[in-house]
Design a protein around this motif. Structure first.
Motif, PDB file in Angstrom:
ATOM      1  N   GLU A   6       0.831  -1.199   0.000  1.00 43.26           N
ATOM      2  CA  GLU A   6       0.000   0.000   0.000  1.00 43.26           C
ATOM      3  C   GLU A   6       0.872   1.257   0.000  1.00 43.26           C
ATOM      4  N   ARG A  19      -5.629   9.530  -1.985  1.00 51.42           N
ATOM      5  CA  ARG A  19      -5.823   8.337  -2.797  1.00 51.42           C
ATOM      6  C   ARG A  19      -4.800   7.285  -2.395  1.00 51.42           C
ATOM      7  N   SER A  21      -3.080   3.571  -2.922  1.00 57.09           N
ATOM      8  CA  SER A  21      -2.801   2.604  -3.972  1.00 57.09           C
ATOM      9  C   SER A  21      -2.369   1.284  -3.352  1.00 57.09           C
ATOM     10  N   CYS A  22      -2.669   0.209  -4.054  1.00 57.78           N
ATOM     11  CA  CYS A  22      -2.271  -1.134  -3.620  1.00 57.78           C
ATOM     12  C   CYS A  22      -1.661  -1.831  -4.829  1.00 57.78           C
ATOM     13  N   ALA A  23      -0.356  -1.974  -4.816  1.00 58.47           N
ATOM     14  CA  ALA A  23       0.355  -2.608  -5.922  1.00 58.47           C
ATOM     15  C   ALA A  23       0.577  -4.077  -5.614  1.00 58.47           C
ATOM     16  N   ARG A  71      -9.837  -0.315  -9.779  1.00 69.19           N
ATOM     17  CA  ARG A  71      -8.697  -1.177 -10.059  1.00 69.19           C
ATOM     18  C   ARG A  71      -8.233  -0.981 -11.484  1.00 69.19           C
ATOM     19  N   THR A  77      -3.015  -3.098  -9.940  1.00 62.77           N
ATOM     20  CA  THR A  77      -3.112  -2.129  -8.851  1.00 62.77           C
ATOM     21  C   THR A  77      -4.579  -1.830  -8.539  1.00 62.77           C
ATOM     22  N   TYR A  79      -7.088   0.862  -6.093  1.00 61.31           N
ATOM     23  CA  TYR A  79      -7.048   2.217  -5.528  1.00 61.31           C
ATOM     24  C   TYR A  79      -8.223   2.435  -4.583  1.00 61.31           C
ATOM     25  N   GLN A  81      -9.967   5.994  -3.502  1.00 64.87           N
ATOM     26  CA  GLN A  81     -10.059   7.451  -3.482  1.00 64.87           C
ATOM     27  C   GLN A  81     -10.933   7.849  -2.302  1.00 64.87           C
TER      28      GLN A  81
END
Length: 126
Positions: A6, A19, A21-23, A71, A77, A79, A81
């Motif tokens: 994250e 925002r 993010s999750c990679a 996504r 990834t 997301y 928001q």
């Protein structure tokens, strides 16, 4: 090794936006449901939002209308928001993947998710 990382957390004033993010790495998650959970100090971890492989979305009542999950499968990834943030949104936010759920749905149940990130801190000041 399957991994979720994250990013995007931080300190923001009430009413502001972030925002997350999750990679994902180590495998493709395009068919997996992705979820966001959060844990505030002294409280249990709770469901925030989830998105299915077919991009059906699910939200906790407390964030509905303020948060949006999305996504990008090409980038592996997900997301979150977050708009109109409130001090009660302060928590560590975790990304998770449910690799066994059917493509068209996602669960809100924490125990169904089998891959977890380490979390990112979100602090909302009043």
């Amino acid at each position: 090794q399957v991994q979720l990382v994250e990013s995007g957390g931080g300190l923001v004033q009430a009413g502001g936006s972030l925002r997350l993010s999750c990679a994902a790495s180590g495998r493709t998650f395009s068919n997996s449901a992705m979820g966001w959970f959060r844990q505030a100090p002294g409280k249990e971890r709770e469901f925030v939002a989830a998105i299915s492989g077919s991009e059906n979305t699910y939200y906790a009542d407390s964030v509905k209308g303020r948060f949006t999950i999305s996504r990008n499968n090409a980038m592996n990834t997900a997301y979150l928001q977050m708009n109109s943030l409130k001090p009660e949104d302060t928590a560590v936010y975790y990304c998770a993947a449910d690799t066994s759920v059917p493509y068209w749905t996602a669960t809100t149940r924490e125990y169904e998710y089998d891959v977890w990130g380490r979390g990112t801190q979100v602090t909302v000041s009043s």
